[in-house]
Structure formats: C-alpha cells, structure tokens
Motif scaffolding. Structure first.
Motif, PDB file in Angstrom:
ATOM      1  N   GLU A 135      55.958  39.149  44.538  1.00  0.00           N
ATOM      2  CA  GLU A 135      55.577  40.537  44.842  1.00  0.00           C
ATOM      3  C   GLU A 135      54.548  41.071  43.833  1.00  0.00           C
ATOM      4  O   GLU A 135      53.583  41.746  44.218  1.00  0.00           O
ATOM      5  CB  GLU A 135      56.827  41.438  44.831  1.00  0.00           C
ATOM      6  N   ILE A 136      54.755  40.774  42.556  1.00  0.00           N
ATOM      7  CA  ILE A 136      53.877  41.368  41.532  1.00  0.00           C
ATOM      8  C   ILE A 136      52.478  40.747  41.537  1.00  0.00           C
ATOM      9  O   ILE A 136      51.583  41.247  40.847  1.00  0.00           O
ATOM     10  CB  ILE A 136      54.488  41.299  40.110  1.00  0.00           C
ATOM     11  N   ASP A 137      52.267  39.705  42.328  1.00  0.00           N
ATOM     12  CA  ASP A 137      50.917  39.167  42.503  1.00  0.00           C
ATOM     13  C   ASP A 137      49.958  40.277  42.960  1.00  0.00           C
ATOM     14  O   ASP A 137      48.754  40.219  42.689  1.00  0.00           O
ATOM     15  CB  ASP A 137      50.950  38.041  43.534  1.00  0.00           C
ATOM     16  N   LYS A 138      50.526  41.262  43.664  1.00  0.00           N
ATOM     17  CA  LYS A 138      49.697  42.357  44.209  1.00  0.00           C
ATOM     18  C   LYS A 138      49.013  43.193  43.132  1.00  0.00           C
ATOM     19  O   LYS A 138      48.067  43.929  43.417  1.00  0.00           O
ATOM     20  CB  LYS A 138      50.559  43.267  45.099  1.00  0.00           C
ATOM     21  N   LEU A 139      49.506  43.089  41.882  1.00  0.00           N
ATOM     22  CA  LEU A 139      48.873  43.850  40.795  1.00  0.00           C
ATOM     23  C   LEU A 139      47.414  43.418  40.607  1.00  0.00           C
ATOM     24  O   LEU A 139      46.582  44.187  40.115  1.00  0.00           O
ATOM     25  CB  LEU A 139      49.653  43.652  39.484  1.00  0.00           C
ATOM     26  N   LYS A 140      47.111  42.175  41.030  1.00  0.00           N
ATOM     27  CA  LYS A 140      45.754  41.639  40.869  1.00  0.00           C
ATOM     28  C   LYS A 140      44.751  42.299  41.823  1.00  0.00           C
ATOM     29  O   LYS A 140      43.555  42.086  41.714  1.00  0.00           O
ATOM     30  CB  LYS A 140      45.773  40.115  41.086  1.00  0.00           C
ATOM     31  N   TYR A 141      45.271  43.078  42.773  1.00  0.00           N
ATOM     32  CA  TYR A 141      44.391  43.783  43.720  1.00  0.00           C
ATOM     33  C   TYR A 141      44.215  45.262  43.369  1.00  0.00           C
ATOM     34  O   TYR A 141      43.450  45.959  44.022  1.00  0.00           O
ATOM     35  CB  TYR A 141      44.955  43.693  45.140  1.00  0.00           C
ATOM     36  N   ILE A 142      44.954  45.744  42.369  1.00  0.00           N
ATOM     37  CA  ILE A 142      44.850  47.169  42.027  1.00  0.00           C
ATOM     38  C   ILE A 142      43.666  47.355  41.067  1.00  0.00           C
ATOM     39  O   ILE A 142      43.703  46.927  39.914  1.00  0.00           O
ATOM     40  CB  ILE A 142      46.155  47.702  41.374  1.00  0.00           C
ATOM     41  N   GLN A 143      42.640  48.005  41.564  1.00  0.00           N
ATOM     42  CA  GLN A 143      41.416  48.198  40.790  1.00  0.00           C
ATOM     43  C   GLN A 143      41.520  49.438  39.908  1.00  0.00           C
ATOM     44  O   GLN A 143      41.923  50.497  40.365  1.00  0.00           O
ATOM     45  CB  GLN A 143      40.209  48.372  41.731  1.00  0.00           C
ATOM     46  N   ARG A 144      41.107  49.292  38.661  1.00  0.00           N
ATOM     47  CA  ARG A 144      41.004  50.434  37.762  1.00  0.00           C
ATOM     48  C   ARG A 144      39.595  51.037  37.876  1.00  0.00           C
ATOM     49  O   ARG A 144      38.706  50.446  38.459  1.00  0.00           O
ATOM     50  CB  ARG A 144      41.227  49.961  36.329  1.00  0.00           C
ATOM     51  N   LYS A 145      39.438  52.214  37.312  1.00  0.00           N
ATOM     52  CA  LYS A 145      38.093  52.801  37.279  1.00  0.00           C
ATOM     53  C   LYS A 145      37.209  52.054  36.282  1.00  0.00           C
ATOM     54  O   LYS A 145      36.024  51.826  36.521  1.00  0.00           O
ATOM     55  CB  LYS A 145      38.162  54.282  36.874  1.00  0.00           C
ATOM     56  N   THR A 146      37.812  51.690  35.153  1.00  0.00           N
ATOM     57  CA  THR A 146      37.045  51.093  34.055  1.00  0.00           C
ATOM     58  C   THR A 146      36.500  49.714  34.415  1.00  0.00           C
ATOM     59  O   THR A 146      37.134  48.957  35.125  1.00  0.00           O
ATOM     60  CB  THR A 146      37.949  50.986  32.802  1.00  0.00           C
ATOM     61  N   LYS A 147      35.313  49.438  33.906  1.00  0.00           N
ATOM     62  CA  LYS A 147      34.658  48.144  34.148  1.00  0.00           C
ATOM     63  C   LYS A 147      34.945  47.169  33.004  1.00  0.00           C
ATOM     64  O   LYS A 147      35.237  47.583  31.881  1.00  0.00           O
ATOM     65  CB  LYS A 147      33.133  48.354  34.226  1.00  0.00           C
ATOM     66  N   LEU A 148      34.801  45.874  33.289  1.00  0.00           N
ATOM     67  CA  LEU A 148      34.888  44.855  32.243  1.00  0.00           C
ATOM     68  C   LEU A 148      33.806  45.105  31.191  1.00  0.00           C
ATOM     69  O   LEU A 148      32.873  45.866  31.422  1.00  0.00           O
ATOM     70  CB  LEU A 148      34.707  43.462  32.849  1.00  0.00           C
ATOM     71  N   PHE A 149      33.917  44.450  30.062  1.00  0.00           N
ATOM     72  CA  PHE A 149      32.951  44.625  28.974  1.00  0.00           C
ATOM     73  C   PHE A 149      31.558  44.170  29.413  1.00  0.00           C
ATOM     74  O   PHE A 149      31.403  43.075  29.967  1.00  0.00           O
ATOM     75  CB  PHE A 149      33.388  43.822  27.746  1.00  0.00           C
ATOM     76  N   ASN A 150      30.568  44.988  29.140  1.00  0.00           N
ATOM     77  CA  ASN A 150      29.176  44.669  29.486  1.00  0.00           C
ATOM     78  C   ASN A 150      29.038  44.250  30.936  1.00  0.00           C
ATOM     79  O   ASN A 150      28.396  43.239  31.251  1.00  0.00           O
ATOM     80  CB  ASN A 150      28.637  43.538  28.591  1.00  0.00           C
ATOM     81  N   SER A 151      29.659  44.985  31.829  1.00  0.00           N
ATOM     82  CA  SER A 151      29.723  44.537  33.215  1.00  0.00           C
ATOM     83  C   SER A 151      29.790  45.714  34.171  1.00  0.00           C
ATOM     84  O   SER A 151      30.114  46.833  33.790  1.00  0.00           O
ATOM     85  CB  SER A 151      30.983  43.677  33.392  1.00  0.00           C
ATOM     86  N   ASP A 152      29.489  45.408  35.443  1.00  0.00           N
ATOM     87  CA  ASP A 152      29.626  46.404  36.504  1.00  0.00           C
ATOM     88  C   ASP A 152      30.865  46.142  37.344  1.00  0.00           C
ATOM     89  O   ASP A 152      31.133  46.872  38.293  1.00  0.00           O
ATOM     90  CB  ASP A 152      28.404  46.337  37.438  1.00  0.00           C
ATOM     91  N   ARG A 153      31.587  45.083  37.016  1.00  0.00           N
ATOM     92  CA  ARG A 153      32.744  44.704  37.826  1.00  0.00           C
ATOM     93  C   ARG A 153      33.989  45.450  37.327  1.00  0.00           C
ATOM     94  O   ARG A 153      34.283  45.451  36.138  1.00  0.00           O
ATOM     95  CB  ARG A 153      32.961  43.187  37.709  1.00  0.00           C
ATOM     96  N   GLN A 154      34.700  46.119  38.260  1.00  0.00           N
ATOM     97  CA  GLN A 154      35.908  46.843  37.869  1.00  0.00           C
ATOM     98  C   GLN A 154      36.996  45.886  37.412  1.00  0.00           C
ATOM     99  O   GLN A 154      37.120  44.771  37.928  1.00  0.00           O
ATOM    100  CB  GLN A 154      36.435  47.643  39.062  1.00  0.00           C
ATOM    101  N   GLU A 155      37.782  46.352  36.477  1.00  0.00           N
ATOM    102  CA  GLU A 155      38.920  45.571  35.994  1.00  0.00           C
ATOM    103  C   GLU A 155      40.113  45.811  36.920  1.00  0.00           C
ATOM    104  O   GLU A 155      40.281  46.913  37.428  1.00  0.00           O
ATOM    105  CB  GLU A 155      39.251  46.065  34.581  1.00  0.00           C
ATOM    106  N   ASN A 156      40.924  44.781  37.136  1.00  0.00           N
ATOM    107  CA  ASN A 156      42.166  45.046  37.872  1.00  0.00           C
ATOM    108  C   ASN A 156      43.349  45.136  36.903  1.00  0.00           C
ATOM    109  O   ASN A 156      43.233  44.791  35.718  1.00  0.00           O
ATOM    110  CB  ASN A 156      42.375  44.024  39.002  1.00  0.00           C
ATOM    111  N   ASP A 157      44.475  45.616  37.426  1.00  0.00           N
ATOM    112  CA  ASP A 157      45.631  45.909  36.572  1.00  0.00           C
ATOM    113  C   ASP A 157      46.222  44.674  35.898  1.00  0.00           C
ATOM    114  O   ASP A 157      46.763  44.777  34.787  1.00  0.00           O
ATOM    115  CB  ASP A 157      46.726  46.594  37.410  1.00  0.00           C
TER     116      ASP A 157
END
Lengths: 196, 196
Positions: free
Chosen positions: A15-37
């Motif tokens: 079930e907790i695999d779904k955490l990998k789909y929850i997008q945060r507002k913040t982006k990865l370092f030096n990146s435009d890609r959003q971080e997931n939970d």
C-alpha cells in the motif's frame, strides 16, 4: 497466525508504494522535477543520520528515523499540503487522522498502534525527537530553494517573513543548524531570490 | 571549525540528491513506471522497521536502517547493475569502491569512514545486520514482480532457477520471510509468470 501477521505486513508494504506518486511542490536540487514524498522521506532519513550530532538535546536516532520515514504516509489519502498554503492548515487535519487509521491499520494491531503513536508524536512536535525530525523537514526544502534560485519562494510569491517564521522551527531541534539556515535565508534576500 | 564540519555535511546532503535520478530495472507495484534508487531505499527502510521482528537472529535495527538507506549511494557514480546481469557482477566492483570513497568522502573524516565501513559491511553480507538488510533488498523486487504479472522476470526472460538462487539470500536473514517468498516464487511458476 504467524502467516496472517506477515500477510498484514505485506499488504501495508504494498500500500505505501503509493507514496512514490505523491508530488510535493518543492523541486529536486538544481532541477525542475518535483520531488515525491518517498524521495523526500529518504532524504530526511539520510539528513537525520548525518546531522543528528547537531541536536541540542540527546535524541533517540532510531525514533527520529521512524518519524521521518513515516511522517508523510498519511498523504497517500490526504494529499500534500504546501507549507505556505493559505487556505489549509498543514498539520493534524481530521483527514490525516483518518488516513493514519486506515493505512497504519493495515498492520497487525500492536504495530498499527505504535506507528499511529509515532506519527502523532511527530505532528505534536513536543518531544526532542519530534523537534529534531521537524527541523529536518524544514531544512531540506530550504536547501532546495536556495539551490534552485528561489524555487517555490519565487514561484508562489512567498515573502521573507513567512519563510522566516516557518523555518524558525529548525531552532527547536538545533541551534547550529538554525544559525546556518538563518544565514541562508538572509543571504537569499541579498541575492534577490527572497523578497522582504 | 564547527561550520566547516556542517558545510561538508551539507555538500554531501546535496550530492546524494542524485540518487533520485538513478533508475532501477524494477517497476513500482502494479505500474509501468521504473523505481528510482531513493524510492527503493526508502521502501527498504520501511520494510526493515515493519519486518525486523522476523529476523532469525537479534539485530541492531538502527544499523540495518543505515545500511539500507546508504547501500545504493555508490550507484550515483557506478550506475545500477541489474541483479540478473550476465556480463557484470552486481557487488563490490572497483568502480563502486571508488564511488564510495568519493561520495562518502565529502563528509567529515570520521563520518566518511563510518559510512564506508557500513557500506562494506552490507556488501560483505556476513554480519546479522547485513544478512537482514540483504534479505530486504531481495524481497522488495520479488513483491514487485509478483504484483506486476512477472515484471522484469518476463521482460528479461529470467528463468526460475536463477530467480530462486538469487532470492534464497532472503533465508540468511529470516526463515519466516523466506518461507513466504519461496511460496510466492513457486506460485509464480504455476501462474506462468516465471518459467522453469
């Protein structure tokens, strides 16, 4: 009986695999890609191991790790709330409590109760472990935004004072890290990536 | 001096963000999206907390957590090697040792040495903590492949015996989890998602 116990644990692990789909507002370092939970939770766990020595008070590192690893799991049901959201309080909503009961409730009873208690302890932010865990949770996006030329501060027009007030929670866990963080915030104003 | 110490730790914290870009072969549960190493490491940490009680021998959970959280960081430089790769051995390559020295070497000296030692202990797989950590590392993709209708087993045409031989390492950490895992493998043959 033993098998039933393990089966419950496996259903939680799936079930907790779904955490990998929850997008945060913040982006990865030096990146435009959003971080997931899930990525965020891993990074906080690493920061806890690396920075624990800066805690002002003695802390049980294993407990802090449990806190940061599970702290966002409720967002599988409740979704991510932006730290600077004006319409919705970030913590301890009824929605999150329901989510905690459903998701941790997949585990065998004693373990479910332990996880809910750890999550609540984190949310309440009173114990030394919760204070340090929360300081990690505030410090990571600060590092990201300063690496990302203002990041979500500029994107969502968050003013200096709001950032300062939220980030000040870092001080509850570690004076050393706060001194560094406060400096980063002030430098960000000088650089024009955070508006006073 | 204290600041220099923290600065080194912050540079390490920023560097390991790159783990979020290292793609594994294995897909998320019930998904076509590949898992990255940071997500994988978080999931192993959660599995460690949830399943530690099934370890055959007493283990230091904090040490196992450190192992699973850092075990793939060398892949930032060395890349991910597929468990069933025929041309390249999965573990302990010169490339990985160089990577460990460079990346953990960003930390203050004593901490760098501690992290390299923990990583080597995991790779060697001799201590009880390393055995349990490795059993988690084998168990997660087994759960993913059985949830994904064969997943990488079918995609890369991996035969039953090869899967069985690799997964048997789970037994070194936990007889209970191995019994469950062995059953899953055999059921997969019956279901036609793993070929004998």
């Amino acid at each position: 009986m033993q098998t039933d116990h393990l089966l419950k644990q496996v259903s939680f692990i799936k079930e907790i695999d779904k955490l990998k789909y929850i997008q945060r507002k913040t982006k990865l370092f030096n990146s435009d890609r959003q971080e997931n939970d899930a990525e965020h939770s891993w990074h906080l766990a690493m920061m806890t191991i690396v920075l624990a020595e800066h805690s002002d008070k003695p802390i049980d590192i294993l407990k802090v790790l449990k806190m940061v690893l599970i702290h966002d799991i409720v967002e599988i049901d409740a979704g991510d709330t932006f730290l600077y959201d004006v319409a919705k309080n970030h913590t301890n909503t009824d929605e999150e409590l329901l989510a905690a009961k459903r998701i941790f409730g997949l585990l065998p009873t004693a373990q479910a109760e332990e996880f809910i208690a750890i999550w609540k302890e984190f949310e309440d932010g009173i114990t030394e472990e919760a204070k340090f865990a929360k300081s990690m949770d505030r410090f990571e996006p600060l590092l990201q935004n300063t690496s990302n030329n203002g990041g979500t501060w500029l994107e969502f027009n968050v003013p200096y004072q709001k950032v300062y007030d939220k980030k000040k929670a870092i001080k509850n866990g570690s004076t050393t890290i706060w001194n560094y963080a406060e400096n980063l915030i002030n430098e960000s104003v000088d650089k024009g990536i955070l508006k006073k």
